[in-house]
Design a protein around this motif. Structure first.
Motif, PDB file in Angstrom:
ATOM      1  N   TRP B 261      23.637  25.247  40.310  1.00 16.96           N
ATOM      2  CA  TRP B 261      24.119  26.614  40.097  1.00 16.96           C
ATOM      3  C   TRP B 261      23.129  27.377  39.226  1.00 16.96           C
ATOM      4  O   TRP B 261      22.681  26.851  38.199  1.00 16.96           O
ATOM      5  N   ASP B 262      22.832  28.611  39.607  1.00 19.99           N
ATOM      6  CA  ASP B 262      22.021  29.474  38.747  1.00 19.99           C
ATOM      7  C   ASP B 262      22.981  30.371  37.974  1.00 19.99           C
ATOM      8  O   ASP B 262      23.544  31.314  38.517  1.00 19.99           O
ATOM      9  N   ILE B 263      23.145  30.061  36.699  1.00 16.32           N
ATOM     10  CA  ILE B 263      24.172  30.721  35.884  1.00 16.32           C
ATOM     11  C   ILE B 263      23.973  32.243  35.836  1.00 16.32           C
ATOM     12  O   ILE B 263      24.919  33.008  35.719  1.00 16.32           O
ATOM     13  N   ASN B 264      22.700  32.683  35.962  1.00 15.76           N
ATOM     14  CA  ASN B 264      22.417  34.119  35.883  1.00 15.76           C
ATOM     15  C   ASN B 264      23.030  34.907  37.040  1.00 15.76           C
ATOM     16  O   ASN B 264      23.172  36.108  36.965  1.00 15.76           O
ATOM     17  N   ASN B 265      23.319  34.196  38.129  1.00  9.55           N
ATOM     18  CA  ASN B 265      23.846  34.883  39.295  1.00  9.55           C
ATOM     19  C   ASN B 265      25.315  34.598  39.533  1.00  9.55           C
ATOM     20  O   ASN B 265      25.821  34.791  40.623  1.00  9.55           O
ATOM     21  N   MET B 266      25.988  34.072  38.489  1.00  7.09           N
ATOM     22  CA  MET B 266      27.371  33.640  38.718  1.00  7.09           C
ATOM     23  C   MET B 266      28.390  34.566  38.099  1.00  7.09           C
ATOM     24  O   MET B 266      28.159  35.193  37.068  1.00  7.09           O
ATOM     25  N   SER B 267      29.543  34.649  38.751  1.00  7.86           N
ATOM     26  CA  SER B 267      30.667  35.450  38.263  1.00  7.86           C
ATOM     27  C   SER B 267      31.939  34.625  38.274  1.00  7.86           C
ATOM     28  O   SER B 267      32.061  33.675  39.035  1.00  7.86           O
ATOM     29  N   VAL B 268      32.871  35.059  37.431  1.00  6.92           N
ATOM     30  CA  VAL B 268      34.231  34.519  37.467  1.00  6.92           C
ATOM     31  C   VAL B 268      35.087  35.543  38.199  1.00  6.92           C
ATOM     32  O   VAL B 268      34.979  36.743  37.931  1.00  6.92           O
ATOM     33  N   ILE B 269      35.912  35.082  39.110  1.00 10.14           N
ATOM     34  CA  ILE B 269      36.872  35.973  39.754  1.00 10.14           C
ATOM     35  C   ILE B 269      38.261  35.430  39.485  1.00 10.14           C
ATOM     36  O   ILE B 269      38.518  34.233  39.650  1.00 10.14           O
ATOM     37  N   ALA B 270      39.144  36.308  39.010  1.00  8.57           N
ATOM     38  CA  ALA B 270      40.531  35.913  38.775  1.00  8.57           C
ATOM     39  C   ALA B 270      41.414  36.857  39.561  1.00  8.57           C
ATOM     40  O   ALA B 270      41.170  38.061  39.576  1.00  8.57           O
ATOM     41  N   PHE B 271      42.395  36.320  40.263  1.00  5.25           N
ATOM     42  CA  PHE B 271      43.332  37.230  40.943  1.00  5.25           C
ATOM     43  C   PHE B 271      44.762  36.745  40.789  1.00  5.25           C
ATOM     44  O   PHE B 271      45.033  35.549  40.682  1.00  5.25           O
ATOM     45  N   VAL B 272      45.670  37.718  40.728  1.00  2.00           N
ATOM     46  CA  VAL B 272      47.093  37.432  40.591  1.00  2.00           C
ATOM     47  C   VAL B 272      47.747  37.739  41.931  1.00  2.00           C
ATOM     48  O   VAL B 272      47.520  38.802  42.509  1.00  2.00           O
ATOM     49  N   SER B 273      48.517  36.763  42.438  1.00  3.87           N
ATOM     50  CA  SER B 273      49.112  36.947  43.757  1.00  3.87           C
ATOM     51  C   SER B 273      50.575  36.552  43.736  1.00  3.87           C
ATOM     52  O   SER B 273      51.046  35.897  42.810  1.00  3.87           O
ATOM     53  N   ASN B 274      51.264  36.978  44.780  1.00  5.80           N
ATOM     54  CA  ASN B 274      52.664  36.630  44.954  1.00  5.80           C
ATOM     55  C   ASN B 274      52.716  35.367  45.817  1.00  5.80           C
ATOM     56  O   ASN B 274      52.319  35.398  46.972  1.00  5.80           O
ATOM     57  N   PRO B 275      53.180  34.237  45.278  1.00  2.71           N
ATOM     58  CA  PRO B 275      53.102  32.985  46.038  1.00  2.71           C
ATOM     59  C   PRO B 275      53.966  32.981  47.299  1.00  2.71           C
ATOM     60  O   PRO B 275      53.728  32.177  48.190  1.00  2.71           O
ATOM     61  N   ALA B 276      54.936  33.857  47.386  1.00  5.19           N
ATOM     62  CA  ALA B 276      55.788  33.859  48.578  1.00  5.19           C
ATOM     63  C   ALA B 276      55.103  34.564  49.741  1.00  5.19           C
ATOM     64  O   ALA B 276      55.230  34.157  50.888  1.00  5.19           O
ATOM     65  N   THR B 277      54.367  35.630  49.457  1.00  2.73           N
ATOM     66  CA  THR B 277      53.731  36.408  50.536  1.00  2.73           C
ATOM     67  C   THR B 277      52.224  36.207  50.564  1.00  2.73           C
ATOM     68  O   THR B 277      51.563  36.672  51.481  1.00  2.73           O
ATOM     69  N   TYR B 278      51.685  35.545  49.558  1.00  2.00           N
ATOM     70  CA  TYR B 278      50.245  35.330  49.371  1.00  2.00           C
ATOM     71  C   TYR B 278      49.495  36.605  49.001  1.00  2.00           C
ATOM     72  O   TYR B 278      48.304  36.584  48.749  1.00  2.00           O
ATOM     73  N   GLU B 279      50.180  37.746  48.992  1.00  2.00           N
ATOM     74  CA  GLU B 279      49.497  39.007  48.757  1.00  2.00           C
ATOM     75  C   GLU B 279      48.879  39.050  47.354  1.00  2.00           C
ATOM     76  O   GLU B 279      49.513  38.678  46.376  1.00  2.00           O
ATOM     77  N   VAL B 280      47.633  39.523  47.314  1.00  2.00           N
ATOM     78  CA  VAL B 280      46.924  39.631  46.048  1.00  2.00           C
ATOM     79  C   VAL B 280      47.260  40.985  45.425  1.00  2.00           C
ATOM     80  O   VAL B 280      47.057  42.028  46.048  1.00  2.00           O
ATOM     81  N   LEU B 281      47.792  40.978  44.189  1.00  2.00           N
ATOM     82  CA  LEU B 281      48.211  42.230  43.563  1.00  2.00           C
ATOM     83  C   LEU B 281      47.083  42.858  42.762  1.00  2.00           C
ATOM     84  O   LEU B 281      46.999  44.072  42.646  1.00  2.00           O
ATOM     85  N   GLN B 282      46.257  41.999  42.183  1.00  2.00           N
ATOM     86  CA  GLN B 282      45.153  42.522  41.387  1.00  2.00           C
ATOM     87  C   GLN B 282      44.060  41.467  41.303  1.00  2.00           C
ATOM     88  O   GLN B 282      44.339  40.265  41.356  1.00  2.00           O
ATOM     89  N   VAL B 283      42.821  41.939  41.181  1.00  2.00           N
ATOM     90  CA  VAL B 283      41.706  41.015  41.092  1.00  2.00           C
ATOM     91  C   VAL B 283      40.711  41.566  40.079  1.00  2.00           C
ATOM     92  O   VAL B 283      40.654  42.779  39.842  1.00  2.00           O
ATOM     93  N   GLU B 284      39.965  40.665  39.450  1.00  2.66           N
ATOM     94  CA  GLU B 284      38.975  41.091  38.467  1.00  2.66           C
ATOM     95  C   GLU B 284      37.759  40.172  38.594  1.00  2.66           C
ATOM     96  O   GLU B 284      37.896  39.005  38.939  1.00  2.66           O
ATOM     97  N   GLU B 285      36.578  40.739  38.351  1.00  3.72           N
ATOM     98  CA  GLU B 285      35.358  39.941  38.401  1.00  3.72           C
ATOM     99  C   GLU B 285      34.550  40.164  37.135  1.00  3.72           C
ATOM    100  O   GLU B 285      34.505  41.284  36.623  1.00  3.72           O
ATOM    101  N   LEU B 286      33.945  39.117  36.635  1.00  3.88           N
ATOM    102  CA  LEU B 286      33.097  39.247  35.451  1.00  3.88           C
ATOM    103  C   LEU B 286      31.840  38.403  35.624  1.00  3.88           C
ATOM    104  O   LEU B 286      31.935  37.204  35.937  1.00  3.88           O
ATOM    105  N   HIS B 287      30.662  39.023  35.426  1.00  2.00           N
ATOM    106  CA  HIS B 287      29.418  38.243  35.450  1.00  2.00           C
ATOM    107  C   HIS B 287      29.374  37.399  34.195  1.00  2.00           C
ATOM    108  O   HIS B 287      29.614  37.914  33.097  1.00  2.00           O
ATOM    109  N   ILE B 288      29.087  36.117  34.338  1.00  2.00           N
ATOM    110  CA  ILE B 288      29.138  35.227  33.175  1.00  2.00           C
ATOM    111  C   ILE B 288      28.068  35.630  32.164  1.00  2.00           C
ATOM    112  O   ILE B 288      28.322  35.704  30.965  1.00  2.00           O
ATOM    113  N   ILE B 289      26.850  35.931  32.642  1.00  5.39           N
ATOM    114  CA  ILE B 289      25.779  36.399  31.761  1.00  5.39           C
ATOM    115  C   ILE B 289      25.649  37.908  31.992  1.00  5.39           C
ATOM    116  O   ILE B 289      25.469  38.331  33.135  1.00  5.39           O
ATOM    117  N   ASP B 290      25.738  38.669  30.911  1.00  4.55           N
ATOM    118  CA  ASP B 290      25.663  40.135  31.069  1.00  4.55           C
ATOM    119  C   ASP B 290      24.306  40.576  31.584  1.00  4.55           C
ATOM    120  O   ASP B 290      23.295  40.077  31.158  1.00  4.55           O
TER     121      ASP B 290
END
Lengths: 547, 290
Positions: B261-290
């Motif tokens: 893995w090249d850490i300089n090119n990596m991001s974390v993605i977190a998303f919150v979803s409804n487990p019954a419908t699988y629908e994603v309500l919100q998502v966020e991305e953050l580059h690990i190295i600014d």
């Protein structure tokens, strides 16, 4: 390889020593592929599957020796390279099947390869379907023994065939069957015949997965009953499988089960049969990460009618092993001779109805989505039918002999096919189709007959309407010639026709068939097991022979 | 005597088989590694307003010759929507198989589980899902359909806000991740959070039917490649059945960087979803190295 040779030597040795019987059969298929612009079937389009070899062949021969209580045999297979549409694992050549079997004092022993079925096959069935490239034969030891009159026991241990290799998992199984009428003297003469059976099957595969606590031994049991009373027949089997997380069920730990029941009544000119099934998480393989048709231990019946007419095979049902519920009813009726409908020769009526729905699935708790990996997956109410319809079909076939020379068979089929659930054509959803077929058989003179088929399929979904015509001329017992054309005229994207001409020659037990033409892309199924075949154009030759 | 022997043999086989069944009790999954001690908890500061972000999952594969068209479309849409569109390229299915010519394995456990469940590769690659909307009927979308669905989803008022914080320690190679999910309206039902790592700028061979006559590109740039799930494929529950406005839920994860893995090119993605419908309500991305 040494073992194989010694079996061969053994065979030949025995052959020379005593007079046993040697038999065998052979088949070879060759196909020369030709580039085709309309099908976009050429080397420049890698996704069309056009083989750079241009010429492909599949072949096999079985050779079997039998001498009173002893038999042994081998099968040689060669794929150089496998015809298009065959599973890609078939590559190369070699001896894929060899066995020796003997029976003495009621004990029957098989070592090497064997096929086997317990009950209806829902717990264990090893079989071969050559047209689909399906073969899950065991390699191991099988014993059959009848300790008492009417009591039959079988046991086996083995690993399953995976193309030119074997699966990693071990399969162990025992099956017992009792015929009450044979076993108990007092019941010998009564009209009601009862058979009871039970099986236990277990597979073993090591757990090397760091993420899961996997069961290394996965057990299953089944019990069955069959009752026959004159014209009435009733069969049922229930199978239960313990936790079996696998790639197919998305690594859920729920137990699986399946129930199959069927009943029938038949008398001269009339037959009625009803069958019902419920399958819940019953995909069972000797390796948990396998998919497609590989290393399947059991066979789950599709319980839908198998059609032979070309257009009726465009939307075939394949069992959804992770869960489904279905019904089938079939009526067979012969309208009497001399009645207004029946005429001079009577008329045959064959009607069939089948449907398949999803099973009910509820979340195991409020926080866990359905089928979540590493959980129990879902809970299901046994008697509740799921909301999603997978398949429904109604068909009726009327056959009418007009005179000694002419016969008509008319067929109507109405199908609802949930393509997303069955084959994953997500964009086409439910495909509704109506199919009409008129088949005519006409005997021109002694040994000369002609058979024609006119078929039409109409649907507003997927590839739209199809029409097909076929004419086949047979000079028995040696020759046949046929021409046919399929035309997908309702396709909004590309209207393609698929003409084929073929001819065959039979002599004794040998048969040569030659055909030239185009093959449509599609899903080809036999007995509910299906494979995907790309569209192609070419010249093929098939030779079969037996001795 | 002979019969006795045969009986004993059969009985032995039957009893061996009968015991050959392991019934596993919960937990079925091997317990996930606890968060490393060397990760310090991050204190999030309050956010005034959250904007709705949309998740595009692009199901692709290195031998899928039309997939670069979908990747181009995803890029074009990201130019248009900026940070409001989060992309994950999920390599799964037949087109992601490795071979001598395509030695890199971009598949992941999480991606395989999604692909198995949603059936994307069976439907024919490329295709994608926008916030997993429309499941179980018309949720798999061709890349030509993506723009329209994104335009619709992006209008929706966000129900949940997510913040991510991440640090990377170059000597221990440890990635520490904190997430905070804030409930923006009173909600009924369940919510799960799923956290994954992605990597961009990976150079590898890709089949591409637009390149004549080779039909492939040797130094293709793979972007948004799903690399690893920090939760399992379906995420972890926020643990309630009803949620009240302004409730906060924090989660912490840690993972050691893998060698490729090249850490300089990596991001974390977190998303919150409804487990019954699988629908994603919100998502966020953050580059690990600014």
């Amino acid at each position: 390889m040494k073992n194989l040779l010694s079996i061969l030597v053994l065979c030949t040795g025995t052959l020379l020593a005593q007079s046993g019987q040697l038999s065998g059969n052979f088949q070879s298929d060759f196909q020369l592929y030709l580039e085709d612009e309309a099908l976009d079937f050429n080397l420049e389009n890698p996704s069309s599957g056009f083989p750079s070899e241009r010429f492909l062949s599949n072949g096999f021969a079985n050779i079997m020796y039998t001498n009173s209580n002893f038999s042994a045999g081998i099968r040689y297979e060669a794929y150089q390279n496998a015809l298009l549409g065959y599973p890609s694992g078939y590559k190369g050549e070699g001896i894929t099947y060899r066995y020796a079997q003997f029976s003495k004092n009621g004990l029957d022993v098989t070592v090497g390869n064997f096929y086997e079925q317990f009950g209806s096959g829902m717990i264990l069935r090893a079989y071969e379907e050559r047209n689909l490239g399906y073969d899950n034969a065991f390699d191991g030891i099988r014993l059959k023994y009848s300790p008492l009159k009417g009591v039959y026991l079988k046991s086996l241990v083995g690993r399953q065939r995976l193309f030119f290799d074997k699966g990693e998992g071990l399969v162990r199984g025992v099956d017992g069957e009792v015929s009450l009428n044979e076993a108990f003297v007092g019941l010998n003469e009564i009209k009601t015949q009862v058979l009871l059976g039970a099986s236990f099957v277990s597979k073993y595969q090591k757990d090397l997965n760091p993420a899961y606590n996997l069961p290394e031994n996965v057990g299953s049991w089944a019990s069955r009953m069959s009752v026959n009373h004159g014209r009435w027949n009733f069969n049922s089997e229930y199978v239960h499988k313990y936790n079996d997380p696998s790639a197919v069920n998305n690594y859920i730990y729920k137990t699986g089960n399946a129930l199959l029941m069927s009943g029938s009544y038949s008398k001269r000119g009339f037959g009625l049969s009803l069958a019902a099934k419920r399958i819940d998480n019953m995909d069972y393989r000797s390796e948990r990460d396998q998919n497609l048709q590989n290393l399947i231990i059991n066979y789950l019946p599709a319980l839908t009618k198998q059609h032979a007419y070309t257009l009726a095979t465009i939307y075939p049902y394949g069992t959804i092993t992770t869960g489904e519920m279905g019904l089938q009813a079939e009526l067979n009726y012969k309208v009497k001779k001399g009645s207004r409908l029946g005429g001079k020769y009577g008329m045959g009526v064959l009607a069939n109805f089948s449907n398949v729905y999803a099973i009910d699935k509820q979340q195991i708790d409020a926080f866990t989505p359905l089928d979540s990996t590493g959980t129990l997956g879902y809970s299901s109410d046994f008697f509740k039918v799921g909301e999603e319809k997978y398949f429904q079909e109604f068909s009726i076939e009327l056959s009418k002999k007009v005179n000694k020379k002419l016969k008509f068979i008319g067929t109507y089929i109405n199908t609802e096919y949930n393509s997303a659930a069955i084959v994953g054509y997500s964009y086409h959803g439910m495909i509704y189709s109506d199919i009409f077929v008129l088949e005519t058989q006409y005997k021109i003179k002694s040994k000369h007959s002609i058979r024609t088929e006119i078929q039409h399929l109409s649907t507003e979904q997927h590839e739209g309407n199809w029409v097909m015509g076929l004419a086949e001329y047979t000079i028995s017992p040696h020759y046949f010639f046929a021409v046919q054309n399929l035309y997908n005229y309702g396709n909004t994207d590309k209207k393609i026709s698929y003409p084929t001409v073929s001819a065959g020659y039979n002599k004794g037990t040998s048969r040569f068939a030659l055909s030239y033409g185009k093959q449509r892309a599609g899903i080809f199924c036999v007995g509910g097991v299906c494979r995907n075949v790309p569209a192609s154009n070419g010249l093929s030759l098939s030779i079969t022979s037996s001795f | 005597m002979k019969t006795f022997k045969i009986y004993s043999l059969l009985i032995a086989i039957i009893s061996i088989s009968l015991f050959s069944c392991d019934v596993i009790e919960e937990p079925f999954m091997v317990v996930q590694e606890v968060v490393s001690d060397s990760c310090e908890a991050f204190i999030f500061s309050p956010v005034e307003t959250y904007t709705k972000k949309v998740l595009l999952e692009d199901y692709t594969g290195q031998t899928c010759g039309n997939c670069p068209r979908a990747a181009e479309k995803a890029h074009e849409l990201q130019e248009q929507y900026g940070e409001q569109l989060v992309v994950i390229a999920v390599h799964a299915g037949w087109f992601s198989n490795t071979s001598d010519e395509y030695p890199n394995d971009f598949t992941t456990e999480v991606g395989n589980a999604w692909n198995t469940h949603f059936g994307n590769s069976l439907a024919g690659n490329p295709n994608g899902m926008i916030d997993r909307v429309g499941y179980p009927n018309s949720y798999i979308l061709q890349y030509s359909q993506w723009g329209e669905e994104i335009a619709e989803q992006i209008q929706i008022e966000p129900l949940v806000g997510i913040q991510i914080a991440a640090t990377y320690n170059t000597s221990s190679k440890l990635i520490c991740i904190d997430t905070q999910s804030e409930i923006l309206y009173d909600l009924e039902g369940n919510l799960n959070i799923t956290v994954v790592l992605i990597e961009s700028g990976i150079i590898s061979k890709q089949t591409d039917y637009s390149v004549d006559p080779e039909q492939y590109v040797d130094d293709y740039e793979q972007n948004h490649v799903l690399r690893k799930g920090l939760t399992n494929a379906w995420g972890e529950s926020l643990g309630q059945e009803t949620y009240l406005q302004s409730e906060l839920f924090t989660h912490r994860y840690s993972i050691e960087k893998q060698a490729d893995w090249d850490i300089n090119n990596m991001s974390v993605i977190a998303f919150v979803s409804n487990p019954a419908t699988y629908e994603v309500l919100q998502v966020e991305e953050l580059h690990i190295i600014d």
